[in-house]
Every structure is written in C-alpha cells, then in structure tokens.
Design an enzyme around this catalytic site. Structure first.
Site, PDB file in Angstrom:
ATOM      1  N   GLU A  85    -112.858  74.349  17.989  1.00  0.00           N
ATOM      2  CA  GLU A  85    -111.847  73.348  17.672  1.00  0.00           C
ATOM      3  C   GLU A  85    -110.443  73.901  17.918  1.00  0.00           C
ATOM      4  O   GLU A  85    -109.970  74.783  17.187  1.00  0.00           O
ATOM      5  CB  GLU A  85    -111.934  72.882  16.222  1.00  0.00           C
ATOM      6  CG  GLU A  85    -110.879  71.829  15.884  1.00  0.00           C
ATOM      7  CD  GLU A  85    -110.980  71.308  14.469  1.00  0.00           C
ATOM      8  OE1 GLU A  85    -110.015  70.643  14.036  1.00  0.00           O
ATOM      9  OE2 GLU A  85    -111.988  71.547  13.809  1.00  0.00           O
ATOM     10  N   LYS A 214    -128.112  73.491   0.718  1.00  0.00           N
ATOM     11  CA  LYS A 214    -127.769  72.869   1.998  1.00  0.00           C
ATOM     12  C   LYS A 214    -127.727  71.352   1.951  1.00  0.00           C
ATOM     13  O   LYS A 214    -128.005  70.662   2.937  1.00  0.00           O
ATOM     14  CB  LYS A 214    -128.739  73.337   3.091  1.00  0.00           C
ATOM     15  CG  LYS A 214    -128.722  74.853   3.276  1.00  0.00           C
ATOM     16  CD  LYS A 214    -129.779  75.349   4.213  1.00  0.00           C
ATOM     17  CE  LYS A 214    -129.753  76.866   4.264  1.00  0.00           C
ATOM     18  NZ  LYS A 214    -130.830  77.449   5.078  1.00  0.00           N
ATOM     19  N   ASP A 289    -125.224  82.015   6.929  1.00  0.00           N
ATOM     20  CA  ASP A 289    -126.044  80.846   7.259  1.00  0.00           C
ATOM     21  C   ASP A 289    -125.117  79.647   7.461  1.00  0.00           C
ATOM     22  O   ASP A 289    -124.520  79.160   6.496  1.00  0.00           O
ATOM     23  CB  ASP A 289    -127.024  80.571   6.118  1.00  0.00           C
ATOM     24  CG  ASP A 289    -128.032  79.478   6.458  1.00  0.00           C
ATOM     25  OD1 ASP A 289    -127.730  78.649   7.346  1.00  0.00           O
ATOM     26  OD2 ASP A 289    -129.103  79.442   5.837  1.00  0.00           O
ATOM     27  N   HIS A 379    -102.350  68.815  16.995  1.00  0.00           N
ATOM     28  CA  HIS A 379    -103.611  68.636  17.717  1.00  0.00           C
ATOM     29  C   HIS A 379    -103.363  68.204  19.154  1.00  0.00           C
ATOM     30  O   HIS A 379    -104.100  68.587  20.056  1.00  0.00           O
ATOM     31  CB  HIS A 379    -104.491  67.616  16.994  1.00  0.00           C
ATOM     32  CG  HIS A 379    -105.263  68.213  15.860  1.00  0.00           C
ATOM     33  ND1 HIS A 379    -106.466  68.840  16.033  1.00  0.00           N
ATOM     34  CD2 HIS A 379    -104.971  68.314  14.533  1.00  0.00           C
ATOM     35  CE1 HIS A 379    -106.914  69.293  14.874  1.00  0.00           C
ATOM     36  NE2 HIS A 379    -106.020  68.979  13.947  1.00  0.00           N
TER      37      HIS A 379
END
Length: 387
Positions: A85, A214, A289, A379
C-alpha cells in the site's frame, strides 16, 4: 558423512520444490520466474508451508526512527514494514517524527495470556455445575496435564460459560516468548481429557470459538488475548500545528466523531482509523501469523486536549506476537526481527510494545491528515502510479 547427508537432503528438498513448481506450471501454462527466485533453502520453511513451489515477495520498507519509552523497548527504532500500500510507510514515518519530536511514546504491556476455549457436551445445567466444581477443586491435575505437554507454557486461568447442554471453558495460558497458539491447543487437549475422564463431560471441540482466534470478538476487546498493550504520547500544541498542520481541537473532534462515534454507530469492534494497516505490515515483516491481524485491529484510539496540548493513546487488547517459533525462523523475517532487537528469548513483550507504538504513529498521522483535510492528497501523491 552426516554433513554430506544433510546437504543431500537439502538439495532433494529444493528439487522437490522445483518439481512441484514445474508440474503446476504445466497444468496452468504459467511460467514462474519471480516465484522461483528466492535466496534461502526450502528446508528453512519446512514447518511453515506445504506444497511449496516458491515464494511471494512483498516490498519491505522502514518507518522511523521513533523514540520509545517502554518497559522493554527503549530508545530510537527503525520499524520494518512489509506492504503493497503506497503512502502507508510515509504516513507512519510522519507520525513517528511527531512522536519523537514530542519526547517519545510511553508504552506498557498490561497483561499477557493466550487463550483456547474448548466446548463440552453436558447432560444439563446440573451436570455443567458439577463439571465446573470439579475443575475448580482440581487445579493441580490440570496443571500436571499442561506440564506433560510443554515446559514453556502454564495454565493461568479457567473461565466458565455454561449454556444449556453446552459448557464452554476459556483457558488462558502463559506461553513465554512464543505466540503459543499450537502450544495452547496441545495443552488444552490434555486438560480436556482429564476433565472428560473425571466428570463424564464429552469434548465436542478443543476450540469452541470463545477463544476467540482470528475472528472479530468482543471478548478479546474486553478481556484481551495475547498481550494487552497501551501506547500514549502527549504532543505539544506547536508541534500539532507545525507537523500535522491542524489544531488540537480539530484533531480531538475528528477522532471523537470518526473513531468513537462513527465506529459505535457501525457496530465496529475496532475504534481506530486503520490499526490493521500497521499491524499487518509489521506482522508480515517479522514472521507473525498474518491472520491474527483480525485481533490486532481491535484497537481503540483516544484523543484529548490536556493543558492545551494533544494527548493521544491507543489501547490494543489482543496483540498476538512471538519472538521465537512460527515464521520468525525464516531468514528474511529473522533479519527484520534483528533490525529491532526482537529475535529470540525474552523479546516478545518488546515486540508487542513496538507494534503498539507503530499503530499509535499511524493513528496520529492519519487522524491528523483527516483533521487537516490532507488524506486524499497524500494517497494521490504517494499511493497511485504515475500517469
């Protein structure tokens, strides 16, 4: 002789990877030049991946330096961040510049426990109460069960959640410097066998989803999972105006109406601007993870005016990181951990503090940009390809 055998085995593993990649290439009619290019022996990843055909490489940058005043992390740090990104690393670096100019971020780990929550089938509420009584009166037997599976983990707490013929137990473990999910699962299975053998409760699943692993969950936001960390900074009024190009009042109002009110109206469990961005970039860089970014996004950003200056804090109730095990053993990830002095024994709390400070920096920069009306500009300039 043993050394030659080891070299042969490593060569065979690379050949296996090459053979699989060739087969996939023939089936898909795609040539894998970039995927086939990697500098380490596949044996380094034997516990991290199955059916390996190569690697996916993600650009790695650094944010900082940032001054950290933690119990474990102290001094200036350059933080490794792996992301695709555009503008993210630049934005975090801007936030870190603001933090450092303000004397650094204070950060503290308030609790540390990984959870696993098995679910049992019981005969009814009376049986559930009997099982709970037995567990409460036999802590030694549960501790012995855990000790039979690991020398690094220990059972810290058992919470009960009865519901009709279901009985959920939320087990909390200390896991040392490992993130510890596998350790907790194996220890929980041993505990469940002891409970079943002595109470007649039947184990349905070692994970009954009250862990909660998760998945977005209020229980993790409230009670924590992994490490609960809070980072804070007080930014002088003149630095807010000079570096963030906004005012203290504007920053506070933007954070309140966006991160607090807006998140509440949406029913969000994360009351922040984009904590997941920083968590994901640091987790991928350091061999954590990536799926546990879900829990890492359960962060709350608070901003207040204090004596004319800007106070900003981030509470992260579920930072699930380790400095040993998992992906931390991979060569590139090991180097990234070395970059911040977080590889090996005793370093997991330090890594958690640096994750929280990185999130704080990203929040300071992004909320500041929105308060100043500059988010789209950043951006546009950094996140889009040239035309």
């Amino acid at each position: 002789m043993d050394e030659r055998k080891g070299l042969k085995n490593r060569g065979m593993e690379r050949e296996d990877v090459d053979d699989r990649r060739k087969a996939v290439s023939e089936l898909t009619e795609v040539e894998f030049d970039a995927i086939a290019s990697y500098p380490f022996d596949p044996s380094a990843a034997k516990s991290n991946i199955e059916n390996m055909i190569g690697v996916i490489q993600i650009p790695l940058g650094f944010a900082g330096p940032v001054l950290v005043n933690g119990d474990y992390a102290q001094g200036p740090f350059l933080i490794p961040m792996a992301t695709t990104e555009g503008a993210l690393v630049a934005s975090v670096s801007r936030g870190m510049s603001v933090i450092s100019a303000s004397g650094g971020a204070n950060v503290k780990v308030f609790s540390d426990a990984m959870t696993r929550a098995p679910v049992f089938r019981v005969r009814g509420v009376e049986h559930a109460a009997e099982v709970m009584d037995w567990v409460n009166s036999h802590p030694g037997e549960l501790e012995m069960a855990v000790a039979s599976t690991t020398s690094h983990g220990q059972l810290l707490q058992v919470e009960f959640y009865p519901n009709g013929r279901s009985l959920h137990l939320r087990l909390s473990f200390g896991t040392g410097d490992a993130m510890g999910m596998n350790m907790c699962t194996i220890a929980s299975e041993a505990i469940c066998k002891v409970i079943s053998d002595n109470t007649g409760a039947e184990l349905v699943s070692v994970s009954g989803n009250m862990c909660t692993d998760k998945k977005p969950a209020a229980i993790n936001s409230i009670n924590g999972r992994g490490k609960t960390v809070v980072a804070e900074v007080t930014i002088p009024k003149d630095i807010v105006e000079a570096k963030l190009h906004t005012t203290v009042d504007a920053f506070v109002e933007t954070n309140t109406r966006k991160n607090l009110v807006g998140s509440a109206m949406a029913g969000s469990l994360g009351f922040n601007a984009h904590a997941a961005n920083m968590v994901a970039a640091v987790y991928i860089a350091t061999g954590q993870d990536p799926a546990q970014v879900v829990e890492g996004s359960n962060a709350m950003t608070v901003a207040e005016e204090v004596d004319g200056d800007l106070y900003v804090s981030v509470r992260m109730p579920s930072v699930e990181v380790g400095s040993v095990g998992g992906g931390t053993k991979l060569p590139a990830q090991s180097e990234a951990l070395d970059m911040i002095g977080c590889r090996g024994s005793g370093m997991a709390p330090k890594l958690a503090e640096l994750v929280a400070v990185t999130v704080l920096a990203g929040e300071v920069s992004t909320v500041g940009a929105q308060a100043a009306g500059h988010l789209g500009k950043a951006h546009s300039e950094l996140g889009r390809p040239s035309r």
